[in-house]
Design a protein around this motif. Sequence first.
Motif, PDB file in Angstrom:
ATOM      1  N   LEU A  91       6.124  -7.239   1.367  1.00 30.45           N
ATOM      2  CA  LEU A  91       5.000  -6.305   1.645  1.00 30.45           C
ATOM      3  C   LEU A  91       4.970  -5.983   3.140  1.00 30.45           C
ATOM      4  CD1 LEU A  91       1.915  -8.727   0.019  1.00 30.45           C
ATOM      5  CD2 LEU A  91       3.233  -6.475  -0.910  1.00 30.45           C
ATOM      6  N   GLU A  92       4.210  -4.838   3.473  1.00 25.62           N
ATOM      7  CA  GLU A  92       4.526  -4.160   4.802  1.00 25.62           C
ATOM      8  C   GLU A  92       3.004  -4.515   5.402  1.00 25.62           C
ATOM      9  OE1 GLU A  92       3.343  -1.852   8.228  1.00 25.62           O
ATOM     10  OE2 GLU A  92       2.379  -1.752   6.458  1.00 25.62           O
ATOM     11  N   SER A  93       2.752  -5.009   6.607  1.00 28.88           N
ATOM     12  CA  SER A  93       1.521  -5.773   6.995  1.00 28.88           C
ATOM     13  C   SER A  93       0.427  -5.226   6.681  1.00 28.88           C
ATOM     14  CB  SER A  93       1.841  -6.615   8.478  1.00 28.88           C
ATOM     15  OG  SER A  93       2.002  -5.327   9.349  1.00 28.88           O
ATOM     16  N   SER A  94       0.275  -3.779   7.190  1.00 29.35           N
ATOM     17  CA  SER A  94      -0.975  -2.916   7.113  1.00 29.35           C
ATOM     18  C   SER A  94      -1.437  -2.962   5.909  1.00 29.35           C
ATOM     19  CB  SER A  94      -0.672  -1.716   7.773  1.00 29.35           C
ATOM     20  OG  SER A  94       0.361  -0.756   7.020  1.00 29.35           O
ATOM     21  N   SER A  95      -0.638  -2.843   4.728  1.00 33.37           N
ATOM     22  CA  SER A  95      -1.218  -2.839   3.418  1.00 33.37           C
ATOM     23  C   SER A  95      -1.369  -4.118   2.703  1.00 33.37           C
ATOM     24  CB  SER A  95      -0.560  -1.807   2.659  1.00 33.37           C
ATOM     25  OG  SER A  95       0.820  -2.504   2.466  1.00 33.37           O
ATOM     26  N   MET A  96      -0.997  -5.268   3.546  1.00 29.78           N
ATOM     27  CA  MET A  96      -0.706  -6.554   2.775  1.00 29.78           C
ATOM     28  C   MET A  96      -2.297  -7.035   2.387  1.00 29.78           C
ATOM     29  SD  MET A  96       0.458  -9.902   4.502  1.00 29.78           S
ATOM     30  CE  MET A  96      -0.915  -9.980   5.693  1.00 29.78           C
ATOM     31  N   LYS A  97      -3.155  -6.893   3.252  1.00 27.56           N
ATOM     32  CA  LYS A  97      -4.555  -7.557   2.846  1.00 27.56           C
ATOM     33  C   LYS A  97      -5.070  -6.791   1.591  1.00 27.56           C
ATOM     34  CE  LYS A  97      -7.117  -8.403   6.327  1.00 27.56           C
ATOM     35  NZ  LYS A  97      -8.336  -8.246   7.212  1.00 27.56           N
ATOM     36  N   ARG A  98      -5.078  -5.597   1.525  1.00 28.38           N
ATOM     37  CA  ARG A  98      -5.628  -4.805   0.443  1.00 28.38           C
ATOM     38  C   ARG A  98      -4.720  -5.217  -0.925  1.00 28.38           C
ATOM     39  NH1 ARG A  98      -6.314   1.602  -0.864  1.00 28.38           N
ATOM     40  NH2 ARG A  98      -7.349   1.389  -2.997  1.00 28.38           N
ATOM     41  N   ILE A  99      -3.400  -5.247  -0.804  1.00 28.53           N
ATOM     42  CA  ILE A  99      -2.637  -5.866  -2.059  1.00 28.53           C
ATOM     43  C   ILE A  99      -3.044  -7.301  -2.590  1.00 28.53           C
ATOM     44  CG2 ILE A  99      -0.357  -6.106  -2.891  1.00 28.53           C
ATOM     45  CD1 ILE A  99       0.552  -3.780  -1.220  1.00 28.53           C
ATOM     46  N   VAL A 100      -2.950  -8.152  -1.470  1.00 24.48           N
ATOM     47  CA  VAL A 100      -3.427  -9.292  -1.896  1.00 24.48           C
ATOM     48  C   VAL A 100      -4.752  -9.729  -2.309  1.00 24.48           C
ATOM     49  CG1 VAL A 100      -3.813 -11.843  -0.673  1.00 24.48           C
ATOM     50  CG2 VAL A 100      -1.754 -10.288   0.085  1.00 24.48           C
TER      51      VAL A 100
END
Length: 452
Positions: A91-100
Amino acid sequence: MEHLSVELNTLPDEILMIILKKLLKVEVLYSLIGVNKRLNKIVRDSIFTNRLTLMIYSSDDFIYPLSDPMLDRFCLKILPEIHHQIKWLNLESSSMKRIVRATNYPNLYGFGLFNLNVETTLSLFTELHVTLKTFNDCLYLLDGRFNRLHTLHVDVSTIHCSDLTISNKEKLPNLKCFSLHCNMNTHDYDEFIVPLLQRMSNLEKLDLYLIVCGKQTFVDGNELKKNIINHMSQLNKFSFNIRTIIHLHNQINLPSNQDIQHTFKDFQYNQIVSCVDYFPMAEKGQCLIYSYPYRLKHYDKITNNFSNGFFEHVNEITLFDEHPFEHEFFLRIAQSFPFIKSLTLFNNKPQTKKLYSRSKKNSQDLPIIKYPHLVKLNLIEAHNDYIEQFLIDWKISLTNIIRFSVCYRPLREVTRNFTRNTTRINCTKLIPSCLHGDNCLPQHVKDYFPCL
């Protein structure tokens, strides 16, 4: 999309798989999942779903998040449908929260995190299972940045802190569960491990597996209570496996196993087992203390003082002593470790109660010992008597094909230059790896061990 679907549907499944394997998994899932039943089934194959990279690599080696339309489709539709198949996410950090947070991932065992924003990332996790190279890395994790962390399981390769620069002594009030496992010797138990544990004042569960060296005395129940338990008022479950190795320097009044066991007389957690051994030739003493039932998959340096028990999870053991192992000892080992797959023996002392014939064996009413799951046997550092112990079928019965590490000369002596017939039954199940010059074994060895 419709035109593409028609074109793909005209191809056999085998050809489709070959084509799709050449494409990026993220593009395959984004484009084809949900198009029709056939394509939906194909792209749900574990090849495309087990390990996902949900980010974009540019031609100039930069990493970017998925575009908003792709991210929307993955988070709202694709990930919830395949979440149970995903085992790894890059994952790329800026989209990580939404994916998780898009769904739960019951079989996920690992992350690859890129363009990492440390503070944002660490604030997401409440539980971590990590494998680290050094104990320093563990201390970095606990320097305050994981402010939501309540569970931490650490496997560390080495605990050596001579270059340590961290001196954080702040409490870790949110940490409720902690385990630390290291299978290498540590000389830093008092200086670094104990102070770290004393920072965990609200810990409820603790699990330790350590090999402690450099102390003058053994780690026992009194020390655990004084330096660890008394600093954790909320602790309700404490499991451990701690081996202490000390050097002997003409000390007197060395503690016995009964002395060590007495220090656990009012221990309120699990049943505690202790085993104390002294090795005059090596000028060392060792004390193993562990909570029972035993949970590790290996048990090292078992001596004649082994206190028996039942170890259903153990599949790898090593035996070591400066006193001989007799036939009865191997029977105890087989009964206590019914599922061992790997056995290594270190002992250069000859047996004193030797069984030379089948009739003498019967007269002593000793049963044949069975190791039904054994597949690996190492007797390189063993006296000839123990090689014979495993070769003679009326002493030990072998079930599986076993990889057998042994030195050539003692093997030749035990088999009387490979002419002794009484050993042939077990030899048909052994694949010896002999230390013999250039490792080119003579033909008569290969004839004697047909599985070689």
